[in-house]
Design a protein around this motif. Structure first.
Motif, PDB file in Angstrom:
ATOM      1  N   LEU A 208      -0.132   5.060   3.261  1.00 29.31           N
ATOM      2  CA  LEU A 208       0.474   5.517   1.871  1.00 29.31           C
ATOM      3  C   LEU A 208       1.129   3.822   1.448  1.00 29.31           C
ATOM      4  O   LEU A 208       0.808   3.688   0.410  1.00 29.31           O
ATOM      5  N   ALA A 209       1.627   3.257   2.232  1.00 29.31           N
ATOM      6  CA  ALA A 209       2.029   2.132   1.883  1.00 29.31           C
ATOM      7  C   ALA A 209       1.135   1.141   1.650  1.00 29.31           C
ATOM      8  O   ALA A 209       1.120   0.304   0.470  1.00 29.31           O
ATOM      9  N   ARG A 210      -0.032   1.054   2.246  1.00 23.78           N
ATOM     10  CA  ARG A 210      -0.929   0.181   1.860  1.00 23.78           C
ATOM     11  C   ARG A 210      -1.784   0.461   0.638  1.00 23.78           C
ATOM     12  O   ARG A 210      -1.959  -0.359  -0.391  1.00 23.78           O
ATOM     13  N   ALA A 211      -1.850   1.728   0.226  1.00 25.64           N
ATOM     14  CA  ALA A 211      -2.573   2.089  -0.835  1.00 25.64           C
ATOM     15  C   ALA A 211      -1.613   2.024  -2.098  1.00 25.64           C
ATOM     16  O   ALA A 211      -2.062   1.942  -3.254  1.00 25.64           O
ATOM     17  N   THR A 212      -0.316   2.171  -1.876  1.00 29.21           N
ATOM     18  CA  THR A 212       0.604   2.092  -2.922  1.00 29.21           C
ATOM     19  C   THR A 212       0.674   0.610  -3.409  1.00 29.21           C
ATOM     20  O   THR A 212       0.773   0.179  -4.593  1.00 29.21           O
ATOM     21  N   VAL A 213       0.489  -0.483  -2.384  1.00 32.90           N
ATOM     22  CA  VAL A 213       0.642  -1.877  -2.876  1.00 32.90           C
ATOM     23  C   VAL A 213      -0.519  -2.335  -3.461  1.00 32.90           C
ATOM     24  O   VAL A 213      -0.451  -2.975  -4.559  1.00 32.90           O
ATOM     25  N   GLY A 215      -2.890  -0.325  -5.053  1.00 25.56           N
ATOM     26  CA  GLY A 215      -2.927   0.376  -6.331  1.00 25.56           C
ATOM     27  C   GLY A 215      -2.016  -0.240  -7.243  1.00 25.56           C
ATOM     28  O   GLY A 215      -2.536  -0.428  -8.531  1.00 25.56           O
ATOM     29  N   ALA A 216      -0.856  -0.512  -6.955  1.00 22.71           N
ATOM     30  CA  ALA A 216       0.390  -1.376  -8.079  1.00 22.71           C
ATOM     31  C   ALA A 216      -0.490  -2.659  -8.333  1.00 22.71           C
ATOM     32  O   ALA A 216      -0.322  -2.993  -9.529  1.00 22.71           O
ATOM     33  N   THR A 241      13.363   6.681  -7.875  1.00 19.55           N
ATOM     34  CA  THR A 241      12.919   5.039  -7.786  1.00 19.55           C
ATOM     35  C   THR A 241      14.325   4.324  -8.351  1.00 19.55           C
ATOM     36  O   THR A 241      14.536   3.369  -7.638  1.00 19.55           O
TER      37      THR A 241
END
Length: 275
Positions: A208-213, A215-216, A241
């Protein structure tokens, strides 16, 4: 309109074909540099590079290469002293040097390469290996506009190029974009660890952390909006947030202060290496 391909040199010597040098070479060929015009000098080329040069028709470690339009220095900075005698033989009166040697100033290069004239100092970063690099570059007084355009054509084959008003800014560029990818990778590490501490399975938190960064980052790349606006767009007043950002943006001690301290430390170290 003129294209970058119009400014590519007819001959180029690449000294150092490691990760960054090899990535730059691939970028040059993609934008139209002729393989027959490239010579690679590397005392210990990888099997992959040896095969690549053979397949593309690129000269690898010829005995006596002729001086070229451009000499690209992509060796480790500490190797400059020992390599200098051979490098002097690769220079002609109009050879442009493009150096990506961290901490080696134009003065350092001229002291070791007496016949050097036109020099571009450039600081690319790791994403250049996938064509998404950010490079800061500065020229000395001997670089002509034609040579600057030649350097721009080469450096921009791996991402964006920002031309600096002074070589003095290179250390700050090193601290921001040169070292910056490591900061982002560490952010992913920290976000994943925080997710695990909040109760997520570690492997899930990592994904999740990898995909979030990533993707952002892609959203930031594709958007024309300022980062602050993108942040505000995903922050509902009083929401989750906003609660997290109150911690990250608190003053003193928030992320801004920590990042300033980190970049300042990297800049100081770059200055020490240059000295």
């Amino acid at each position: 309109m003129p294209t970058h391909a119009q400014y590519l040199p007819s001959s180029l010597i690449l000294v150092g074909a490691g990760k960054m040098g090899g990535s730059m070479l691939e970028g040059w060929l993609k934008v139209g540099m002729k393989p027959s015009g490239v010579t690679v000098i590397d005392p210990r080329p990888s099997e992959e590079m040896t095969r690549f040069c053979s397949e593309k028709g690129i000269a690898l470690n010829p005995a006596n290469p002729s001086p070229a339009d451009v000499l690209v220095l992509a060796i480790k900075p500490q190797m400059l002293e020992d390599a200098a005698p051979a490098l002097n033989g690769y220079l002609g009166p109009r050879t442009l040097i493009i150096s990506i040697l961290a901490g080696k100033t134009t003065g350092n290069l001229k002291a070791r390469l007496p016949t050097a004239s036109a020099i571009v100092r450039a600081m690319p970063n790791l994403p250049a290996s996938i064509g998404r690099g950010a490079t800061g570059a500065a020229i000395n007084a001997e670089v002509s506009e034609e040579q600057r355009l030649m350097a721009d054509a080469l450096l921009s084959s791996n991402g964006i190029v920002e031309w600096l008003s002074s070589e003095d800014l290179i250390d700050a560029v090193t601290a921001v974009s040169g070292s910056g990818p490591a900061y982002v990778f560490h952010l992913v590490e920290c976000l994943a660890e925080a997710g695990a501490a909040a109760g997520l399975p570690p492997d899930l938190a990592q994904r999740l952390a990898r995909a979030t960064v990533t993707g952002a980052g892609e959203l930031l790349f594709q958007s024309d909006l300022p980062p602050a606006t993108l942040r505000q767009n995903v922050t509902s007043p009083g929401g989750t947030t906003a609660a997290a950002l109150e911690v990250l943006m608190r003053d003193p001690g928030g992320l801004k202060a920590l990042m300033r301290e980190a970049v300042a430390a990297a800049k100081r170290r770059a200055e020490e290496l240059a000295g």
